[in-house]
Design an enzyme around this catalytic site. Structure first.
Site, PDB file in Angstrom:
ATOM      1  N   LYS A  81       0.886  -1.100  -0.053  1.00  0.00           N
ATOM      2  CA  LYS A  81       0.032   0.191   0.009  1.00  0.00           C
ATOM      3  C   LYS A  81       0.748   1.398  -0.074  1.00  0.00           C
ATOM      4  O   LYS A  81       2.011   1.145   0.325  1.00  0.00           O
ATOM      5  CB  LYS A  81      -1.040  -0.087   1.137  1.00  0.00           C
ATOM      6  CG  LYS A  81      -0.138   0.022   2.675  1.00  0.00           C
ATOM      7  CD  LYS A  81       0.041   1.433   2.965  1.00  0.00           C
ATOM      8  CE  LYS A  81       0.812   1.372   4.596  1.00  0.00           C
ATOM      9  NZ  LYS A  81       1.474   2.622   4.923  1.00  0.00           N
ATOM     10  N   ASP A  83      -1.937  -1.748  10.825  1.00  0.00           N
ATOM     11  CA  ASP A  83      -2.501  -2.070   9.427  1.00  0.00           C
ATOM     12  C   ASP A  83      -2.667  -2.970   8.882  1.00  0.00           C
ATOM     13  O   ASP A  83      -3.433  -2.994   7.737  1.00  0.00           O
ATOM     14  CB  ASP A  83      -0.844  -1.645   8.559  1.00  0.00           C
ATOM     15  CG  ASP A  83      -0.623   0.102   8.487  1.00  0.00           C
ATOM     16  OD1 ASP A  83      -1.168   0.626   9.037  1.00  0.00           O
ATOM     17  OD2 ASP A  83       0.569   0.098   8.252  1.00  0.00           O
TER      18      ASP A  83
HETATM   19  P1  ATP Z   1       4.408  -0.300   7.615  1.00  0.00           P
HETATM   20  O1  ATP Z   1       4.288   0.475   6.388  1.00  0.00           O
HETATM   21  O2  ATP Z   1       3.394  -0.962   8.103  1.00  0.00           O
HETATM   22  O3  ATP Z   1       5.116   0.704   8.697  1.00  0.00           O
HETATM   23  P2  ATP Z   1       7.085  -1.006   6.816  1.00  0.00           P
HETATM   24  O4  ATP Z   1       7.073  -1.098   5.253  1.00  0.00           O
HETATM   25  O5  ATP Z   1       7.763  -0.116   7.387  1.00  0.00           O
HETATM   26  O6  ATP Z   1       5.764  -1.358   7.412  1.00  0.00           O
HETATM   27  P3  ATP Z   1       8.009  -3.893   7.136  1.00  0.00           P
HETATM   28  O7  ATP Z   1       8.478  -4.136   5.783  1.00  0.00           O
HETATM   29  O8  ATP Z   1       6.677  -4.630   7.312  1.00  0.00           O
HETATM   30  O9  ATP Z   1       7.931  -2.361   7.523  1.00  0.00           O
HETATM   31  O10 ATP Z   1       8.941  -4.409   8.214  1.00  0.00           O
HETATM   32  C1  ATP Z   1       9.632  -3.909   9.215  1.00  0.00           C
HETATM   33  C2  ATP Z   1      10.384  -5.025  10.002  1.00  0.00           C
HETATM   34  O11 ATP Z   1       9.671  -5.924  10.200  1.00  0.00           O
HETATM   35  C3  ATP Z   1      11.475  -5.564   9.152  1.00  0.00           C
HETATM   36  O12 ATP Z   1      12.667  -4.953   9.303  1.00  0.00           O
HETATM   37  C4  ATP Z   1      11.488  -7.167   9.492  1.00  0.00           C
HETATM   38  O13 ATP Z   1      12.368  -7.271  10.473  1.00  0.00           O
HETATM   39  C5  ATP Z   1      10.008  -7.177  10.255  1.00  0.00           C
HETATM   40  N1  ATP Z   1       9.255  -8.304   9.532  1.00  0.00           N
HETATM   41  C6  ATP Z   1       8.506  -9.063  10.358  1.00  0.00           C
HETATM   42  N2  ATP Z   1       7.572  -9.787   9.429  1.00  0.00           N
HETATM   43  C7  ATP Z   1       8.025  -9.295   7.931  1.00  0.00           C
HETATM   44  C8  ATP Z   1       7.505  -9.638   6.926  1.00  0.00           C
HETATM   45  N3  ATP Z   1       6.605 -10.795   6.695  1.00  0.00           N
HETATM   46  N4  ATP Z   1       7.978  -8.830   5.713  1.00  0.00           N
HETATM   47  C9  ATP Z   1       8.868  -8.131   6.019  1.00  0.00           C
HETATM   48  N5  ATP Z   1       9.351  -7.701   7.445  1.00  0.00           N
HETATM   49  C10 ATP Z   1       8.958  -8.446   8.290  1.00  0.00           C
END
Ligand code: ATP
Length: 292
Positions: free
Chosen positions: A11, A137
């Site tokens: 998203k 989220d």
């Molecule tokens: P959001 O937009 O919800 O804040 P994000 O894009 O900032 O998410 P993610 O990519 O979801 O962050 O991941 C943040 C951390 O979560 C990663 O550094 C990783 O260690 C951990 N993590 C746990 N499960 C997952 C997964 N399935 N995919 C990606 N990261 C994951």
């Protein structure tokens, strides 16, 4: 059915406002979420015994309880007393720690998969009740498409699909912790708030120029201040003809919106050529994921 393959879509935020910090530490938000055509692919297979095994093609993703997919499977198993374990293969394409809900969308796919594989017949509301315990989220990711998210992100109003638009998405080479960004946000010092109601009206009216003109994200006051490359990419995208550009979520990912695919392609090539980052994508607004 013993196995299932699902796509988990990323998203972006077209608008993100933070209204206040609650006493329990959560932030009350008002944001507009939009599914985009970048997705992870997950394969789920039932296994005998209680073990949850995750394999992934990216070394920085945890394969144990630290993975949101693991948490989602465990939570569904415990809630519905499922004895079987699960084998998961995760192909990670969504930028990590990027503000694109990569982990949350994988968790949502895991809930959909458990529901289908074990014939639980869960409603969207039942799935979202589990999802919000994993992350704010996740309820939106279970729904997908275009939506207004309020509360801590779990009070959802589905919106009509946004008009067709093409996107250039660039993730600078820094990882951002959502938690740290919120901790460093000074809500009382915010001088500008995005026009979320106007954004919703523009979406309802199918007005792409109105959408692009109302992009706004208060978390830029934290992340973009720390990483100047965010403002540089935004300015570059506008120079390349984007109708508007914004940081998504807590960042650092930046996107630019284009009406024409060809213009978006040219801008994509220009961003790649400029060497801001290796992670650049040419994509578009997308509808609901096929996971539901
Ligand atoms: P959001 O937009 O919800 O804040 P994000 O894009 O900032 O998410 P993610 O990519 O979801 O962050 O991941 C943040 C951390 O979560 C990663 O550094 C990783 O260690 C951990 N993590 C746990 N499960 C997952 C997964 N399935 N995919 C990606 N990261 C994951």
């Amino acid at each position: 059915m013993d196995g299932i393959s699902l796509e988990a879509m990323a998203k972006i935020n077209l608008g993100l406002d933070v209204l206040r910090r609650r006493e329990d530490g959560y932030h009350e938000v008002k944001m507009v979420m939009q599914t985009v055509g970048i997705c992870d692919r997950l394969e789920f297979n039932r296994r005998h015994g209680s073990e949850i095994r995750i394999r992934t093609d990216k070394a920085q993703i945890p394969c144990d309880e630290g993975n949101l997919v693991y948490k989602a499977i465990r939570m569904v198993r415990e809630t519905y007393h499922i004895p079987d374990g699960m084998e998961v293969c995760l192909e990670k394409n969504i930028p990590i720690a990027a503000g694109m809900a990569g982990g949350s969308t994988d968790a949502a796919a895991a809930i959909h998969a458990m529901d289908r594989l074990f014939g639980l017949g869960l409603s969207l509301e039942e799935k979202q009740k589990i999802g919000v315990r994993i992350g704010a989220d996740v309820p939106y990711c279970l729904l997908g498409g275009t939506a207004l998210c309020e509360g801590i992100g779990e009070v959802l109003t589905p919106l009509p699909a946004a008009p067709q638009a093409f996107l250039v998405v660039a993730k600078p080479e820094v990882d951002v912790s959502t938690k740290l960004v919120y901790e460093n946000l000074h809500i009382d010092r915010l001088t500008q708030h995005p026009d979320i109601d106007g954004m919703v009206d523009s979406i309802r009216g199918g007005d792409l120029a109105g959408i692009a003109g109302r992009l706004g994200n208060v978390l830029e006051t934290v992340t973009a201040k720390r990483y100047p490359v965010i403002a540089q990419i935004k300015a570059f995208l506008i120079e390349q003809g984007a109708l508007g550009a914004l940081m998504s979520g807590s960042g650092p990912t930046v996107f630019g919106i284009f009406k024409e695919k060809e213009k978006a392609r040219e801008a994509y090539e220009a961003v790649v050529g400029r060497g801001f980052t290796r992670q650049v994508y040419l994509t578009a607004f997308a509808g609901k994921a096929n996971a539901g």
